[in-house]
Design an enzyme around this catalytic site. Structure first.
Site, PDB file in Angstrom:
ATOM      1  N   SER A  24      -7.047  -6.923   3.732  1.00  0.00           N
ATOM      2  CA  SER A  24      -5.732  -6.324   4.019  1.00  0.00           C
ATOM      3  C   SER A  24      -4.743  -6.688   2.925  1.00  0.00           C
ATOM      4  CB  SER A  24      -5.227  -6.826   5.374  1.00  0.00           C
ATOM      5  OG  SER A  24      -5.146  -8.240   5.360  1.00  0.00           O
ATOM      6  N   SER A 278      14.283  26.989  -5.796  1.00  0.00           N
ATOM      7  CA  SER A 278      12.941  27.543  -5.627  1.00  0.00           C
ATOM      8  C   SER A 278      12.370  27.836  -7.005  1.00  0.00           C
ATOM      9  CB  SER A 278      13.038  28.831  -4.803  1.00  0.00           C
ATOM     10  OG  SER A 278      11.948  29.675  -5.099  1.00  0.00           O
ATOM     11  N   LYS A 284      17.934  30.719  -4.539  1.00  0.00           N
ATOM     12  CA  LYS A 284      17.773  29.760  -3.437  1.00  0.00           C
ATOM     13  C   LYS A 284      18.396  28.397  -3.702  1.00  0.00           C
ATOM     14  CE  LYS A 284      14.519  30.136  -0.528  1.00  0.00           C
ATOM     15  NZ  LYS A 284      14.588  30.195   0.924  1.00  0.00           N
ATOM     16  N   ASN A 286      17.836  25.136  -1.339  1.00  0.00           N
ATOM     17  CA  ASN A 286      17.137  24.749  -0.114  1.00  0.00           C
ATOM     18  C   ASN A 286      17.559  23.365   0.384  1.00  0.00           C
ATOM     19  OD1 ASN A 286      15.628  27.131  -0.056  1.00  0.00           O
ATOM     20  ND2 ASN A 286      14.075  26.274  -1.436  1.00  0.00           N
ATOM     21  N   GLU A 291      15.508  18.408   5.579  1.00  0.00           N
ATOM     22  CA  GLU A 291      14.191  18.809   6.111  1.00  0.00           C
ATOM     23  C   GLU A 291      13.203  17.644   6.032  1.00  0.00           C
ATOM     24  OE1 GLU A 291      13.226  23.377   5.174  1.00  0.00           O
ATOM     25  OE2 GLU A 291      13.935  22.276   3.454  1.00  0.00           O
ATOM     26  N   GLN A 323      -4.635  -6.854  12.805  1.00  0.00           N
ATOM     27  CA  GLN A 323      -4.347  -6.757  11.371  1.00  0.00           C
ATOM     28  C   GLN A 323      -3.824  -5.361  11.018  1.00  0.00           C
ATOM     29  OE1 GLN A 323      -6.890  -8.706   8.350  1.00  0.00           O
ATOM     30  NE2 GLN A 323      -7.488  -6.631   7.795  1.00  0.00           N
TER      31      GLN A 323
HETATM   32  N1  ARG Z   1      -5.116 -10.832   8.056  1.00  0.00           N
HETATM   33  C1  ARG Z   1      -5.106 -11.252   9.422  1.00  0.00           C
HETATM   34  C2  ARG Z   1      -4.113 -10.377  10.207  1.00  0.00           C
HETATM   35  O1  ARG Z   1      -3.324  -9.734   9.604  1.00  0.00           O
HETATM   36  C3  ARG Z   1      -4.682 -12.673   9.526  1.00  0.00           C
HETATM   37  C4  ARG Z   1      -5.191 -13.383  10.719  1.00  0.00           C
HETATM   38  C5  ARG Z   1      -6.675 -13.552  10.617  1.00  0.00           C
HETATM   39  N2  ARG Z   1      -7.200 -14.308  11.699  1.00  0.00           N
HETATM   40  C6  ARG Z   1      -8.484 -14.298  12.024  1.00  0.00           C
HETATM   41  N3  ARG Z   1      -8.820 -15.015  13.049  1.00  0.00           N
HETATM   42  N4  ARG Z   1      -9.372 -13.626  11.359  1.00  0.00           N
HETATM   43  O2  ARG Z   1      -4.138 -10.325  11.405  1.00  0.00           O
END
Ligand code: ARG
Length: 467
Positions: A24, A278, A284, A286, A291, A323
């Site tokens: 992430s 446009s 035009k 717009n 929007e 997450q």
């Molecule tokens: N990247 C994880 C989240 O955003 C952090 C927590 C991860 N915890 C775990 N037990 N894997 O939720």
């Protein structure tokens, strides 16, 4: 591939595809400043409670501050195999300062860490949103102040209904955005609670001092239940619900600007700097900006629905599903802030075609209610007066006249109660001035509402300055 903190328990390496699936970092790297501030407070608390030494704590803090600098100068390297911002910072700390880094995560889990980070992030962002909404309301107030003499048709069902002051219409939006400000403030009470120290889910065996950490991080409260602390995302849902309601208001204002700037209405002209042309039709201009605000409303609703769906039916306590909370909330925050910013700049530059507005309020039988009310003042019951005026409207439509263009003789075809004072009642200005009921559109009411709003906003700004 980086070593995983859980390698002790595992005999196989993580699949490459799993690394990118679980990572992430591209989303949560936004939380670096909160993560580092949270870690520094945690270190200080660990030293204060003698869980680590002062010397270890200051080495950790120094290392963390150096990482912050590296991230801000773009020198920091990200890597999918380190999953998230928490592991990135911890592993870099180990590389930089060696063994001392291994103590940072004492009495802490990523579960309470991420809950802390997102709360800190949201409390800062919602303050910015509140400030933006206050600025927007000031702009609406000054626009309303400039238009206490501008008359327009008020609508129901997008059909002309009764004349109102344009200032009164603008003050309706002022009210909506004031409630949005209140809602954002109210959310802050639930956001501003410190979850750190809940550890994975059950609390910790170390003699930590959560109140001390909360004080360092400027939290007025620590969370009461460790299981709830790592599971709770109510505060995000609540924030997104408030953001969605605010976007409903923006979308309604946007829709009105789109309609009003059409050739058919021509009530307003958008500033050139806030419109687009446009590529094919040279004539035009717009209204793409309102929007887009109208369209972006859908993104914020989407974020709210995403969070509700992610959280629904999750067993306690932390689950990795959670997450997925960050991408929608970040997007909703960016979108809402962008819309507030655009409106603050665009609204003062609208060109208001007062004459067209007044003309719009002067035809289309907007004075029918007032004709009926006139008959009531002369002694007729309202239902009879309504029916009688309805007949007069039908007659006038047939004659291609407005009600005020009927002669007294013509009016008397419908009631003998009409006399020459009826004509004073049927002008847009007199219709407005007689609507003095509290909250109505009479000029004196609107001026009073603007004055009160200015006082309220002044108090809000004072509070902001003394905070
Ligand atoms: N990247 C994880 C989240 O955003 C952090 C927590 C991860 N915890 C775990 N037990 N894997 O939720």
């Amino acid at each position: 591939m980086a070593e995983k903190p859980w390698n002790g328990r595992f005999s196989q390496k993580t699949e490459g595809i799993v690394e990118s699936f679980t990572s992430s970092i591209n989303v949560d790297k936004r939380l670096y400043a909160q993560d580092i501030a949270g870690s520094i407070a945690h270190c200080r608390m660990l030293a204060k409670t003698s869980i680590i030494t002062e010397e270890e704590s200051s080495r950790l803090v120094k290392g963390l501050l150096k990482i912050k600098k590296d991230i801000e100068s773009g020198r920091f390297k990200y890597n999918d195999s380190l999953e998230d911002i928490h592991m990135h910072i911890e592993s870099r700390l180990a590389a930089d300062i060696g063994k001392a880094a291994l103590k940072l995560h004492t009495a802490r889990s990523r579960n309470d860490q991420v809950a802390l980070d997102i709360r800190m992030y949201m409390r800062e962002e919602s303050l910015e949103i509140i400030d933006g909404l206050i600025d927007l309301r000031k702009i609406l107030l000054s626009l309303a102040g400039n238009h206490t003499g501008t008359i327009m048709a008020g609508y129901t069902h997008l059909q002309k209904a009764q004349p109102v002051l344009f200032a009164h219409h603008l003050m309706a939006y002022y009210e909506m955005f004031s409630r949005d400000t209140d809602r954002m403030r109210d959310c802050q009470k639930r956001i501003n609670v410190m979850p750190l120290g809940s550890a994975a889910l059950a609390g910790t065996t170390y003699p930590i001092d959560r109140k001390y950490t909360a004080g360092l991080l400027d939290f007025p409260k620590v969370s009461a239940n460790s299981i709830d602390s790592v599971s709770d995302r109510d505060f995000i849902i609540e924030f997104l619900a408030s953001a969605s309601i605010c976007m409903v208001h923006f979308s309604r204002l946007s829709e009105e600007l789109v309609i009003w700037s059409s050739y058919e209405f021509n009530y307003i002209e958008l500033p050139d700097a806030f419109a687009t042309g446009s590529s094919i039709m040279p004539q035009k201009k717009n209204p793409d900006i309102p929007e887009l605000v109208r369209g972006k409303t859908g993104r914020v609703f989407g974020a709210l629905f995403a969070l509700l769906a992610i959280m629904k039916s999750l067993p306690l306590s932390y689950n990795r599903d959670m997450q997925e909370d960050k991408e929608p909330v970040f997007d909703a925050i960016d979108t809402l802030k962008a819309c507030i910013g655009i409106y603050i700049k665009m609204l003062p530059n609208l060109k208001i075609n007062k004459d067209v507005m007044l003309k719009g309020a002067s035809s289309g039988y907007l004075n029918a209610t007032d004709m009926a009310d006139y008959l009531v003042t002369k002694g007729m019951a309202f239902r009879d007066a309504h029916a009688c005026t309805g007949k007069a409207v039908r007659y006038a439509i047939g004659e291609k006249k407005e009600l005020h263009e009927l002669t007294l003789e013509e009016m008397r075809l419908f009631s003998s109660l009409f006399s020459s004072d009826i004509y004073d009642v049927l002008t847009p200005a007199s219709m407005i001035e007689r609507r003095k009921s509290s909250g109505g559109t009479a000029t004196e009411n609107v001026l009073r509402a603007i004055k009160k709003a200015k006082r309220d906003i002044g108090k809000e700004c004072q509070k902001k300055a003394s905070k």
